[in-house]
Scaffold this motif. Sequence first.
Motif, short mmCIF file in Angstrom:
data_model
loop_
_atom_site.label_atom_id
_atom_site.label_comp_id
_atom_site.label_asym_id
_atom_site.label_seq_id
_atom_site.Cartn_x
_atom_site.Cartn_y
_atom_site.Cartn_z
N UNK A 114 40.83 29.38 44.01
CA UNK A 114 40.60 28.43 42.68
C UNK A 114 40.00 29.54 42.08
N UNK A 115 40.33 29.72 40.53
CA UNK A 115 40.45 30.95 39.34
C UNK A 115 38.59 30.48 39.14
N UNK A 116 37.98 31.24 38.67
CA UNK A 116 36.61 31.44 38.06
C UNK A 116 37.39 31.18 37.18
N UNK A 117 35.75 30.92 35.97
CA UNK A 117 35.27 31.15 34.63
C UNK A 117 34.45 31.20 34.22
N UNK A 118 34.93 32.16 33.13
CA UNK A 118 32.94 32.50 32.64
C UNK A 118 33.02 31.93 31.04
N UNK A 119 31.69 32.14 30.94
CA UNK A 119 31.05 32.10 29.41
C UNK A 119 31.16 32.38 28.68
N UNK A 120 32.49 32.47 27.02
CA UNK A 120 32.71 33.40 26.21
C UNK A 120 30.75 33.44 25.64
N UNK A 121 30.05 33.14 25.70
CA UNK A 121 28.72 33.80 24.73
C UNK A 121 27.31 34.05 26.08
N UNK A 122 27.52 33.68 26.69
CA UNK A 122 26.16 34.27 28.04
C UNK A 122 27.51 35.12 28.82
N UNK A 123 28.86 35.00 29.03
CA UNK A 123 28.99 35.27 30.60
C UNK A 123 28.45 35.11 32.31
N UNK A 124 28.16 33.80 31.81
CA UNK A 124 27.59 32.53 33.07
C UNK A 124 29.42 32.51 33.75
N UNK A 125 29.22 32.39 34.93
CA UNK A 125 30.71 32.67 35.75
C UNK A 125 30.34 31.48 36.74
N UNK A 126 31.64 30.72 36.27
CA UNK A 126 31.61 29.30 37.33
C UNK A 126 33.17 29.51 38.10
N UNK A 127 31.94 29.67 39.26
CA UNK A 127 32.74 29.84 40.73
C UNK A 127 32.71 28.17 41.31
N UNK A 128 34.19 28.31 41.40
CA UNK A 128 34.82 26.29 41.96
C UNK A 128 34.16 26.55 43.23
N UNK A 129 33.95 27.80 44.05
CA UNK A 129 33.58 27.67 45.58
C UNK A 129 31.78 27.24 46.15
N UNK A 130 31.40 27.57 45.12
CA UNK A 130 30.40 27.29 44.55
C UNK A 130 29.77 26.31 44.09
N UNK A 131 30.88 25.48 43.13
CA UNK A 131 30.34 24.35 41.73
C UNK A 131 29.07 24.92 41.35
N UNK A 132 28.35 23.96 40.76
CA UNK A 132 27.31 23.74 39.75
C UNK A 132 26.32 22.88 40.46
N UNK A 133 25.36 23.10 41.62
CA UNK A 133 24.54 22.28 42.14
C UNK A 133 23.48 22.09 41.94
N UNK A 134 22.64 22.89 40.54
CA UNK A 134 22.06 22.23 39.56
C UNK A 134 22.14 20.72 38.25
#
Length: 54
Positions: free
Chosen positions: A1-21
């Motif tokens: 699965x592909x990763x995506x980066x926030x264009x504002x703060x550079x946070x990387x969404x990694x589908x392997x980790x999800x977003x548990x918060x």
Amino acid sequence: MKKYQCSSCQYIYDPKEGDPDNRVPPGTAFEDLPDDWICPLCGVRKDLFEEIED
């Protein structure tokens, strides 16, 4: 699965980790995130993320 980066703060969404918060389980592809999902660090919309090379 592909990763995506926030264009504002550079946070990387990694589908392997999800977003548990924000109750996004591991294994959730970026395309499957809810339309109202926002960057957990800076709050920008999903459409301001860009696909990055793994």
